[in-house]
Design a protein around this motif. Structure first.
Motif, PDB file in Angstrom:
ATOM      1  N   ARG A   1       0.977  -1.080  -0.092  1.00  0.00           N
ATOM      2  CA  ARG A   1       0.056  -0.140   0.201  1.00  0.00           C
ATOM      3  C   ARG A   1       0.914   1.198   0.000  1.00  0.00           C
TER       4      ARG A   1
ATOM      5  N   ALA B   1      -9.734  -5.639   6.234  1.00  0.00           N
ATOM      6  CA  ALA B   1     -10.638  -6.046   5.270  1.00  0.00           C
ATOM      7  C   ALA B   1     -11.938  -6.562   5.738  1.00  0.00           C
TER       8      ALA B   1
ATOM      9  N   ALA C   1      -3.976  -3.115  -4.723  1.00  0.00           N
ATOM     10  CA  ALA C   1      -5.180  -2.796  -4.009  1.00  0.00           C
ATOM     11  C   ALA C   1      -5.553  -3.524  -2.974  1.00  0.00           C
ATOM     12  N   TYR C   2      -5.022  -4.862  -3.075  1.00  0.00           N
ATOM     13  CA  TYR C   2      -5.272  -5.979  -1.690  1.00  0.00           C
ATOM     14  C   TYR C   2      -4.364  -5.817  -1.035  1.00  0.00           C
TER      15      TYR C   2
ATOM     16  N   SER D   1      -3.450  -4.206   2.359  1.00  0.00           N
ATOM     17  CA  SER D   1      -3.957  -3.135   3.076  1.00  0.00           C
ATOM     18  C   SER D   1      -2.937  -2.477   4.041  1.00  0.00           C
TER      19      SER D   1
ATOM     20  N   SER E   1      -4.303  -8.229   5.232  1.00  0.00           N
ATOM     21  CA  SER E   1      -5.423  -7.335   6.106  1.00  0.00           C
ATOM     22  C   SER E   1      -4.713  -7.019   7.427  1.00  0.00           C
TER      23      SER E   1
ATOM     24  N   MET F   1      -8.081 -10.945  -1.564  1.00  0.00           N
ATOM     25  CA  MET F   1      -6.977 -10.349  -0.567  1.00  0.00           C
ATOM     26  C   MET F   1      -5.663 -11.037  -0.442  1.00  0.00           C
TER      27      MET F   1
ATOM     28  N   TYR G   1      -9.676  -1.566   1.987  1.00  0.00           N
ATOM     29  CA  TYR G   1      -9.393  -1.622   0.480  1.00  0.00           C
ATOM     30  C   TYR G   1     -10.003  -0.360  -0.300  1.00  0.00           C
TER      31      TYR G   1
ATOM     32  N   ALA H   1     -10.479  -1.595  -6.070  1.00  0.00           N
ATOM     33  CA  ALA H   1     -10.203  -3.077  -5.778  1.00  0.00           C
ATOM     34  C   ALA H   1     -11.540  -3.760  -6.210  1.00  0.00           C
TER      35      ALA H   1
END
Ligand SMILES: *[C@@H]1O[C@H](CO)[C@@H](O)[C@H](O)[C@H]1NC(C)=O
Ligand SMILES: *[C@@H]1O[C@H](CO)[C@@H](O)[C@H](O)[C@H]1NC(C)=O
Ligand SMILES: *[C@@H]1O[C@H](CO)[C@@H](O)[C@H](O)[C@H]1NC(C)=O
Ligand SMILES: *[C@@H]1O[C@H](CO)[C@@H](O)[C@H](O)[C@H]1NC(C)=O
Length: 387
Positions: free
Chosen positions: A231, A318, A310-311, A313, A331, A328, A380, A384
């Motif tokens: 991210r 999530a 995008a997946y 975090s 998360s 994912m 997200y 996503a």
């Protein structure tokens, strides 16, 4: 309306008072305004217009002998043979604190279970925990000093059982996270240099290991280099408010904006980048205690920039939904629910084989509903939903 305006004009003292009120409101709120608006304007201008991060590289470069003090702490726990003779796809470092044994156990028996990964995903992933030392102040009463020693004994026992703790002799604290990052690159360089990817993560993260392994196998088969994903934070300003734990003085970091970096909660780089970062840490001033920003400084010095996924975090968690689990990667903020989440995720993986067009449409609609509305919590990004 016209009348009130005329009356307003006629009485300059009203004007004066209004101006004073506005000015004092601005002054009262200035700190907030400065932290939230002005610093971002400055930082974006710096990032997108000035972009003089190369001068930063120059002024943070220090002689090797001086940089050594950030890395030459002796190992308290080490496993030099961890990767020997194995084709390691991913070396995954979890930044843990000595007292977080529950979190480590949760990771070992869920997404970080190397045996499960080997048997079910067919690849070698090494999951190790990076630790500093426990505080044992000599001016504390003797009972607590003893318990500090006892604590290290417990760690040694834990390590006998699982063989996955990497610990160096610096105080384990928030302000020493950069030392912990350097430990990880140092260890990879000397003990696991052939691993194809390196990942660093917090100990309250959930990693969707099957998705991540599949993704990395794909990337690896294409032979990528200079790879860094997570991210991404672009043009983040340093926090100048002394009350924040992220406070950084302008003596420590003088520029308006940090170089691009990925959130420390979890990011992945390729082996070649890990090696170059390690080299960079040998000549950079690592006083800046925010480890993910320091990673950005190192990467800037070797000319590598991060890519957004995008997946992955950042601070975000999530939403709990099967359509999300499909894609994912990480998360953040999972502790108690990690067992449940892992069970759901691997059950689904078995069932997923039968997914068709209808379920794909359903999932897109679900994801739009979950991700593309004003969020009350960090998760997200909306885009996503369309991946
Ligand atoms: C890891 O997975 C293996 C095989 O799936 C299992 O036998 C073992 O108990 C698991 N380890 C832990 C710590 O849960
Ligand atoms: C970092 O670790 C060093 C070595 O143990 C210690 O002297 C120092 O106080 C620690 N710094 C912080 C801010 O905790
Ligand atoms: C590294 O940075 C710190 C904080 O800005 C500074 O106090 C220190 O003198 C620097 N070290 C070297 C060797 O320049
Ligand atoms: C940063 O500094 C190092 C050491 O002086 C140098 O080798 C490197 O090329 C510099 N990187 C950039 C992007 O200027």
């Amino acid at each position: 309306m016209f009348l009130t305006y005329r009356r307003f004009r006629r009485c300059p003292c009203v004007q004066l008072i209004t101006t004073c009120l506005v000015l004092s409101a601005v002054m009262v709120c200035w700190e907030q305004l400065d932290a939230n608006v002005v610093s971002h304007v400055k930082s974006y201008s710096f990032r997108y217009l000035v972009n003089s991060f190369s001068s930063m590289n120059r002024s943070l470069t220090i002689p090797r002998e001086q940089a050594r003090r950030f890395s030459d702490f002796p190992y308290l726990l080490d496993h030099p043979d961890k990767c020997v003779g194995k084709d390691v796809l991913l070396l995954l470092f979890v930044k843990s604190s000595p007292e977080n044994i529950e979190r480590r156990n949760a990771i070992r028996s869920t997404w970080g279970n190397e045996t499960y990964i080997q048997n079910n995903l067919g690849v070698t992933v090494k999951v190790v925990f990076a630790l500093g030392a426990i505080q044992t102040k000599t001016d504390e009463p003797s009972w607590s000093r003893r318990s500090g020693v006892g604590f290290q004994d417990q760690l040694i026992k834990e390590d006998h059982l699982y063989g996955d703790l990497i610990q160096k002799n610096f105080l384990d604290s928030f302000h020493n996270l950069t030392l912990k990052l350097i430990l990880q690159f140092h260890w990879m360089h000397s003990r696991c240099a052939h691993a194809r990817f390196f990942m660093t993560a917090d100990d309250d993260i959930f990693v969707h290991m099957p998705n991540l392994v599949g993704y990395l196998q794909d990337i690896s088969s294409r032979g990528v280099t200079d790879f860094w994903i997570g991210r991404v934070h672009r043009g983040s300003p340093p926090v100048r408010s002394k009350h924040s734990k992220y406070y950084v003085s302008s003596e420590m970091y003088q520029w308006f904006s940090y170089p691009d970096y990925t959130a420390g909660a979890g990011y992945v780089i390729s082996g070649d980048v890990a090696d170059k970062i390690h080299q960079a840490t040998l000549t950079l001033n690592a006083s800046l205690h925010i480890d993910d920003v320091f990673m950005g400084i190192c990467a800037n010095s070797i000319g590598v920039s991060p890519q957004e996924h995008a997946y992955f975090s950042g601070e975000g968690k999530a939403p709990y939904h099967p359509c999300i689990y499909n894609q994912m990667m990480t998360s953040h903020g999972h502790v108690e629910d990690i067992y449940e989440l892992w069970k759901t995720v691997i059950d689904l993986r078995v069932k997923q084989k039968t997914s068709g067009l209808f379920s794909r449409l359903y999932c897109t609609a679900m994801k739009i509903a979950l991700l593309c509305r004003p969020q009350f919590f960090n998760t997200y990004p909306c885009k996503a939903a369309f991946l």
